[in-house]
Design an enzyme around this catalytic site. Structure first.
Site, PDB file in Angstrom:
ATOM      1  N   ASP A  60      -0.372  16.343  12.568  1.00  0.00           N
ATOM      2  CA  ASP A  60       0.059  16.149  11.183  1.00  0.00           C
ATOM      3  C   ASP A  60      -1.141  15.981  10.253  1.00  0.00           C
ATOM      4  O   ASP A  60      -1.145  15.134   9.368  1.00  0.00           O
ATOM      5  CB  ASP A  60       0.988  14.945  11.063  1.00  0.00           C
ATOM      6  CG  ASP A  60       1.773  14.980   9.745  1.00  0.00           C
ATOM      7  OD1 ASP A  60       1.848  16.069   9.136  1.00  0.00           O
ATOM      8  OD2 ASP A  60       2.296  13.941   9.337  1.00  0.00           O
TER       9      ASP A  60
ATOM     10  N   LYS B   9       0.639  -2.167   9.094  1.00  0.00           N
ATOM     11  CA  LYS B   9       1.788  -1.264   9.086  1.00  0.00           C
ATOM     12  C   LYS B   9       2.949  -2.022   9.704  1.00  0.00           C
ATOM     13  O   LYS B   9       2.912  -2.377  10.885  1.00  0.00           O
ATOM     14  CB  LYS B   9       1.418  -0.056   9.942  1.00  0.00           C
ATOM     15  CG  LYS B   9       2.174   1.185   9.713  1.00  0.00           C
ATOM     16  CD  LYS B   9       1.414   2.339  10.385  1.00  0.00           C
ATOM     17  CE  LYS B   9       2.184   3.612  10.342  1.00  0.00           C
ATOM     18  NZ  LYS B   9       1.380   4.753  10.783  1.00  0.00           N
TER      19      LYS B   9
ATOM     20  N   MET C 205       7.735   7.012   6.476  1.00  0.00           N
ATOM     21  CA  MET C 205       9.030   7.170   7.112  1.00  0.00           C
ATOM     22  C   MET C 205       9.304   6.016   8.073  1.00  0.00           C
ATOM     23  O   MET C 205      10.428   5.552   8.208  1.00  0.00           O
ATOM     24  CB  MET C 205       8.979   8.506   7.860  1.00  0.00           C
ATOM     25  CG  MET C 205      10.058   8.730   8.853  1.00  0.00           C
ATOM     26  SD  MET C 205      11.627   8.907   8.045  1.00  0.00           S
ATOM     27  CE  MET C 205      12.690   8.625   9.447  1.00  0.00           C
ATOM     28  N   PHE C 206       8.234   5.567   8.693  1.00  0.00           N
ATOM     29  CA  PHE C 206       8.410   4.610   9.764  1.00  0.00           C
ATOM     30  C   PHE C 206       8.066   3.181   9.398  1.00  0.00           C
ATOM     31  O   PHE C 206       8.367   2.265  10.149  1.00  0.00           O
ATOM     32  CB  PHE C 206       7.541   5.018  10.968  1.00  0.00           C
ATOM     33  CG  PHE C 206       8.232   5.990  11.856  1.00  0.00           C
ATOM     34  CD1 PHE C 206       8.615   5.648  13.132  1.00  0.00           C
ATOM     35  CD2 PHE C 206       8.525   7.257  11.391  1.00  0.00           C
ATOM     36  CE1 PHE C 206       9.273   6.544  13.934  1.00  0.00           C
ATOM     37  CE2 PHE C 206       9.180   8.163  12.185  1.00  0.00           C
ATOM     38  CZ  PHE C 206       9.565   7.815  13.467  1.00  0.00           C
ATOM     39  N   SER C 207       7.417   3.010   8.291  1.00  0.00           N
ATOM     40  CA  SER C 207       6.885   1.667   8.047  1.00  0.00           C
ATOM     41  C   SER C 207       6.629   1.415   6.575  1.00  0.00           C
ATOM     42  O   SER C 207       6.575   2.347   5.773  1.00  0.00           O
ATOM     43  CB  SER C 207       5.546   1.539   8.793  1.00  0.00           C
ATOM     44  OG  SER C 207       4.632   2.473   8.272  1.00  0.00           O
TER      45      SER C 207
ATOM     46  N   VAL D 106       3.527  -0.423   4.492  1.00  0.00           N
ATOM     47  CA  VAL D 106       2.152  -0.814   4.775  1.00  0.00           C
ATOM     48  C   VAL D 106       1.679  -1.775   3.689  1.00  0.00           C
ATOM     49  O   VAL D 106       1.864  -1.511   2.498  1.00  0.00           O
ATOM     50  CB  VAL D 106       1.222   0.417   4.859  1.00  0.00           C
ATOM     51  CG1 VAL D 106      -0.194  -0.004   5.237  1.00  0.00           C
ATOM     52  CG2 VAL D 106       1.761   1.427   5.867  1.00  0.00           C
TER      53      VAL D 106
ATOM     54  N   LEU E  39       0.803  -1.220   0.000  1.00  0.00           N
ATOM     55  CA  LEU E  39       0.000   0.000   0.000  1.00  0.00           C
ATOM     56  C   LEU E  39       0.834   1.267   0.000  1.00  0.00           C
ATOM     57  O   LEU E  39       0.369   2.321  -0.394  1.00  0.00           O
ATOM     58  CB  LEU E  39      -0.928   0.020   1.218  1.00  0.00           C
ATOM     59  CG  LEU E  39      -2.086  -0.964   1.165  1.00  0.00           C
ATOM     60  CD1 LEU E  39      -2.897  -0.911   2.451  1.00  0.00           C
ATOM     61  CD2 LEU E  39      -2.980  -0.694  -0.027  1.00  0.00           C
ATOM     62  N   GLY E  40       1.999   1.175   0.485  1.00  0.00           N
ATOM     63  CA  GLY E  40       2.815   2.381   0.498  1.00  0.00           C
ATOM     64  C   GLY E  40       3.865   2.300   1.583  1.00  0.00           C
ATOM     65  O   GLY E  40       3.901   1.359   2.370  1.00  0.00           O
TER      66      GLY E  40
HETATM   67  N1  LIG Z   1      -5.643   1.670   7.133  1.00  0.00           N
HETATM   68  C1  LIG Z   1      -5.100   1.827   5.933  1.00  0.00           C
HETATM   69  N2  LIG Z   1      -5.753   1.411   4.845  1.00  0.00           N
HETATM   70  C2  LIG Z   1      -5.209   1.560   3.628  1.00  0.00           C
HETATM   71  N3  LIG Z   1      -4.019   2.126   3.395  1.00  0.00           N
HETATM   72  C3  LIG Z   1      -3.311   2.551   4.439  1.00  0.00           C
HETATM   73  C4  LIG Z   1      -3.817   2.433   5.763  1.00  0.00           C
HETATM   74  N4  LIG Z   1      -2.902   2.952   6.600  1.00  0.00           N
HETATM   75  C5  LIG Z   1      -1.891   3.371   5.839  1.00  0.00           C
HETATM   76  N5  LIG Z   1      -2.119   3.130   4.541  1.00  0.00           N
HETATM   77  C6  LIG Z   1      -1.249   3.439   3.412  1.00  0.00           C
HETATM   78  O1  LIG Z   1       0.095   3.359   3.811  1.00  0.00           O
HETATM   79  C7  LIG Z   1       0.744   4.617   3.651  1.00  0.00           C
HETATM   80  C8  LIG Z   1       1.695   4.835   4.796  1.00  0.00           C
HETATM   81  O2  LIG Z   1       0.943   4.903   5.989  1.00  0.00           O
HETATM   82  P1  LIG Z   1       1.337   5.865   7.166  1.00  0.00           P
HETATM   83  O3  LIG Z   1       1.371   7.271   6.652  1.00  0.00           O
HETATM   84  O4  LIG Z   1       0.447   5.623   8.319  1.00  0.00           O
HETATM   85  O5  LIG Z   1       2.785   5.302   7.441  1.00  0.00           O
HETATM   86  P2  LIG Z   1       3.965   5.961   8.187  1.00  0.00           P
HETATM   87  O6  LIG Z   1       5.115   5.063   8.103  1.00  0.00           O
HETATM   88  O7  LIG Z   1       3.490   6.353   9.534  1.00  0.00           O
HETATM   89  O8  LIG Z   1       4.192   7.205   7.282  1.00  0.00           O
HETATM   90  P3  LIG Z   1       4.612   8.643   7.676  1.00  0.00           P
HETATM   91  O9  LIG Z   1       5.989   8.790   7.191  1.00  0.00           O
HETATM   92  O10 LIG Z   1       3.656   9.529   6.947  1.00  0.00           O
HETATM   93  O11 LIG Z   1       4.448   8.756   9.122  1.00  0.00           O
HETATM   94  C9  LIG Z   1      -0.388   5.619   3.605  1.00  0.00           C
HETATM   95  O12 LIG Z   1      -0.071   6.724   2.851  1.00  0.00           O
HETATM   96  C10 LIG Z   1      -1.509   4.838   2.986  1.00  0.00           C
HETATM   97  O13 LIG Z   1      -1.440   4.871   1.610  1.00  0.00           O
END
Ligand SMILES: Nc1ncnc2c1ncn2[C@@H]1O[C@H](COP(=O)(O)OP(=O)(O)OP(=O)(O)O)[C@@H](O)[C@H]1O
Length: 806
Positions: A613, A515, A496-498, A500, A492-493
């Site tokens: 954020d 995540k 910075m931290f994970s 998904v 899914l993407g």
């Molecule tokens: N519940 C979800 N359902 C579908 N896609 C999700 C969900 N949670 C996260 N994603 C996807 O994963 C991507 C990364 O999630 P998220 O921003 O929570 O990660 P992060 O590692 O905390 O990123 P950031 O660097 O923004 O903190 C999101 O942009 C989204 O596309």
């Protein structure tokens, strides 16, 4: 400045009562179909955006999550980047865990590429220090504390970066500011430098990418044609409604993409066209009156002439409940919600040309720049280019089996079909990834082209010696079974931290988003904090009515903390991209989204949580985009943890009190929501600036000057204002490249909200104009320069734009 928790609780209770007893319906929402063509020639009052100047420096606290990716670098936590669904980074070497699989054959050729006029081109920093910056000894704090400096949003198309050591060839922090500044300030210089600096292989890649696209002139021609056409702002559902059929050929999704336009252009009597549209809309209203969901009632304005029954007015929520899943074809997002058989060519709107498109904005880059600013003056010697290269990740993190020939064909065809006029200039982007086929196709394609997923399997640990990529992201393999329960389906993407992934929960047969936190203690700790906050919020909302993403559970897998969330679909920036690029979405949809976000914020406030954020990227919608959830609580904290820091929150959504160093509270989230709502309606980013200093300028151009009383409270006021509290705009001289300081006053704002919002609307009926005025008033309250006077979520929910009393 924090209010007492009692008062929040109190407000929460008031709100609870309101929502649960008598959620406001939207009885007289005018249709979202805004024919803006007739008003396209309204003049813009927007002056050019300033792209100059470096930011003032200030002391950073442990709360300065925005900059902490550099902390991670220093701590040997190389920063990653977010990638989108179907992100294709090309092949890589064999993975030890591959079991007759290869990498996902998805990915748009444009995926790795930034549109020519993306905000990223503007919002660059060369990160010079402001002389008065009191940085001092912040290094330790950066490494000591776990705070999230995150590239929060999902990055728009972007390809892998080059070798970090080259330093000029990637799209990360290396050389970005340099190139972008040159591109911005001196047009062609960019190309000269580009040419000079590219290595042969890069050139070759580019040539290849061009040739893969076919004849360049053809492409340009095609682009010109596309540009000359009016974007299709008519959702397929409306088309379906108008045709009285649910089977409309050539549809790609619930709402057709903006650039898929009728081929024929002919002179059109505009007045006649508008009249036709009105009639059609009336026909649609007539047809669906009585059977629409409340949201559709709202979006179509059916209730104008169909008053709610008493029961409805009490019990019908204006927004879909968090659990409700309105059918995809029942929610109209685009402004022009009626079919338009022949569109007149869209004249370029004179309005806000200088505002970057919200759809094109890449907040990841924005975050990088802020982070870089903080970093350069603290750790410049310690940061190796390799660690600094946060964007070099080129591996796929979900490994897919071969697509079938049939699917491959679909992918190729989809690529051809989906010519994106906004991506035309990508070959000019030195940072762009060479085309890799097949390509992305984001959401729609991910549903259309389903790779063959092997049966779920638990991997044999003994066969594998490295689960993680060099940056600590877990390398997931398609169909891998996580926690003996979740079968991985797609990527899914990345944040910075994970990383998904979407997975199928075999226990419930439901999809979930997992995540997978990067493998290091700092990030794990951050993940645990996020979990605690989510638990608190979920416990306070047992019925899932408050539009905050649901935490399901968490577990550990091969040393990675894995957080299981409910599965959602695209974020609001992607919604804008799909349905409102440069135009924004309908006021009805904005209202519905606003209400849902305020509900989420009211819960957070009740629980004493700051999100810190909020932005379109961190609000995810369900599949038909009718229901939202506030996501990514990774920067959230208890309201009491409000240490002064100038880089909290993504820059464009950063409240002025943060920049000025005034103690902040919940009001920062209201500011961010205000910016987000403006963006949704106009398709433009409200406040832009390369630096905090220029953010203040942008804010004052729109909102007027700050009260001196407020300025005197700011720890960082002296960085931006002189002794007489005149603003010192720190800009870059275009010729010498040196910083120059201009003293400015903002007695008369030059880019006020109202004209900018009016410019984004056109062809409105009286009722619609009235609604727009209410919307402007609401934004005015959300964006009060004085945080103490800014409206609260509960007040916003009671505002007549949202709470529609008959
Ligand atoms: N519940 C979800 N359902 C579908 N896609 C999700 C969900 N949670 C996260 N994603 C996807 O994963 C991507 C990364 O999630 P998220 O921003 O929570 O990660 P992060 O590692 O905390 O990123 P950031 O660097 O923004 O903190 C999101 O942009 C989204 O596309």
């Amino acid at each position: 400045m924090n209010s007492s928790s009692e008062s929040y609780d109190e407000e929460g209770e008031i709100f609870e009562t309101e929502v649960e007893k008598a959620p406001p319906s939207l009885p007289s929402v005018p249709g979202p179909s805004v024919d803006r063509l007739s008003n396209r020639n309204r003049g813009s009052r927007s002056p050019a955006i300033s792209h100059n100047s470096d930011d003032a420096r200030s002391t950073l606290s442990r709360h300065d999550r925005r900059d902490q990716d550099y902390q991670y670098r220093d701590c040997d936590y190389p920063r990653g980047e977010k990638r989108r669904r179907g992100d294709s980074r090309g092949d890589r070497g064999p993975d030890p865990r591959q079991h007759r699989v290869h990498y996902e054959a998805g990915g748009d050729p444009n995926y790795g590429r930034r549109p020519r006029v993306s905000y990223a081109d503007i919002d660059r920093s060369d990160a010079r220090e402001f002389p008065r910056q009191p940085y001092g000894n912040q290094d330790d704090r950066y490494c000591r504390e776990l705070k999230r400096s995150r590239t929060r949003s999902r990055s728009p198309p972007r390809g892998p970066r080059g070798d970090a050591s080259r330093g000029d060839n990637g799209r990360g922090s290396r050389g970005r500011g340099y190139y972008d500044d040159n591109r911005r300030e001196n047009g062609n210089r960019y190309h000269e430098k580009d040419t000079a600096r590219h290595d042969e292989s890069r050139k070759h890649s580019r040539e290849q990418s061009v040739s893969e696209q076919g004849d360049f002139s053809e492409s340009s021609k095609r682009d010109a044609e596309n540009r000359s056409k009016v974007p299709d702002r008519t959702s397929s559902v409306v088309r379906k409604m108008a045709n009285g059929s649910r089977n409309v050929p050539n549809e790609k999704g619930p709402l057709k993409r903006a650039h898929q336009e009728p081929e024929i252009e002919e002179p059109v009597d505009e007045a006649k066209l508008i009249e036709e549209r009105r009639k059609k809309r009336e026909a649609i209203k007539a047809k669906y009156r009585g059977q629409a969901t409340p949201l559709l009632v709202s979006a179509l304005g059916l209730s104008d002439s169909t008053p709610n029954s008493p029961a409805e007015s009490i019990a019908t929520p204006v927004t879909p409940s968090s659990r409700e899943n309105t059918p995809a074809d029942m929610f109209i997002i685009s402004k022009d919600g009626v079919p338009a058989p022949v569109e007149t060519p869209a004249p370029q709107s004179p309005i806000d040309h200088d505002s970057p498109s919200a759809a094109d904005y890449d907040p990841t880059i924005d975050m990088q720049e802020d982070a870089k600013r903080g970093q350069e003056h603290r750790h410049v010697k310690e940061v190796s280019s390799a660690v600094y290269d946060e964007t070099k990740t080129t591996v796929k993190d979900v490994l897919f089996p071969s697509v079938t020939e049939q699917n491959q064909g679909k992918l190729d065809k989809a690529d051809d079909d989906d010519f994106d006029m906004f991506a035309e200039g990508d070959d000019d982007d030195m940072f762009a990834e060479p085309l890799s086929k097949p390509s992305r196709k984001e959401e729609s394609e991910s549903t259309k082209v389903v790779p063959v997923i092997p049966a779920a399997k638990q991997l044999d640990v003994s066969l594998l010696d490295n689960w993680d990529d060099p940056e600590g992201y877990y390398r997931v393999i398609l169909s891998e079974l996580l926690d003996n329960r979740y079968r991985v389906q797609t990527n899914l993407g990345r944040g910075m931290f994970s990383g998904v992934v979407r997975a199928l929960d075999q226990a419930t047969n439901q999809q979930v988003a997992i995540k997978i936190i990067r493998n290091n203690e700092t990030m794990k700790k951050a993940g645990m904090k996020e979990i605690e906050i989510l638990k608190k919020l979920c416990a306070a909302d047992p019925d899932d009515k408050k539009h905050l993403v649901r935490l399901e559970r968490y577990f550990e897998h091969k040393g990675h903390l894995c957080i299981v969330f409910e599965n959602l679909s695209i974020n609001l920036r992607e919604v804008l991209k799909k349905y409102g690029r440069n135009e924004g979405i309908s006021l009805g949809a904005v209202r519905s989204y606003a209400q849902q976000m305020f509900l989420g914020l009211s819960l957070m406030r009740k629980c004493n949580i700051l999100h810190a954020d909020l932005k379109p990227d961190n609000v995810l919608a369900n599949e038909n985009c009718s229901m939202l959830k506030i996501c990514d609580l990774g920067s959230a904290s208890d309201a009491s943890e409000n240490d002064i820091t100038p880089y909290l929150v993504s820059r464009f959504y950063r409240a002025p009190e943060i920049i000025l160093g005034i103690p902040y509270d919940y009001a920062i989230d209201m500011w961010s929501i205000g910016c987000t709502l403006y963006e949704l309606f106009t398709g433009k980013i409200l406040f832009t600036g390369r630096t905090n200093n220029q953010m203040l300028r942008s804010i004052m151009e729109c909102r007027g000057k700050f009260a001196h009383k407020l300025l005197r409270k700011g720890q960082f006021t002296g960085l931006h204002f002189d002794d007489m509290l005149n603003f010192r705009s720190i800009e870059k001289d275009k010729i010498t490249g040196k910083d120059i300081i201009k003293t400015m006053n903002f007695n008369k704002p030059t880019r006020e909200l109202r004209p900018r919002l009016l410019a984004a609307a056109s062809g409105m009926t009286d009722a619609e104009s009235k609604d727009l005025n209410l919307f402007i008033d609401l934004l005015d309250r959300c964006l009060n320069l004085n945080p103490e006077k800014r409206c609260t979520p509960v007040e916003a929910l009671k505002h007549p734009f949202i709470h529609r009393v008959k």
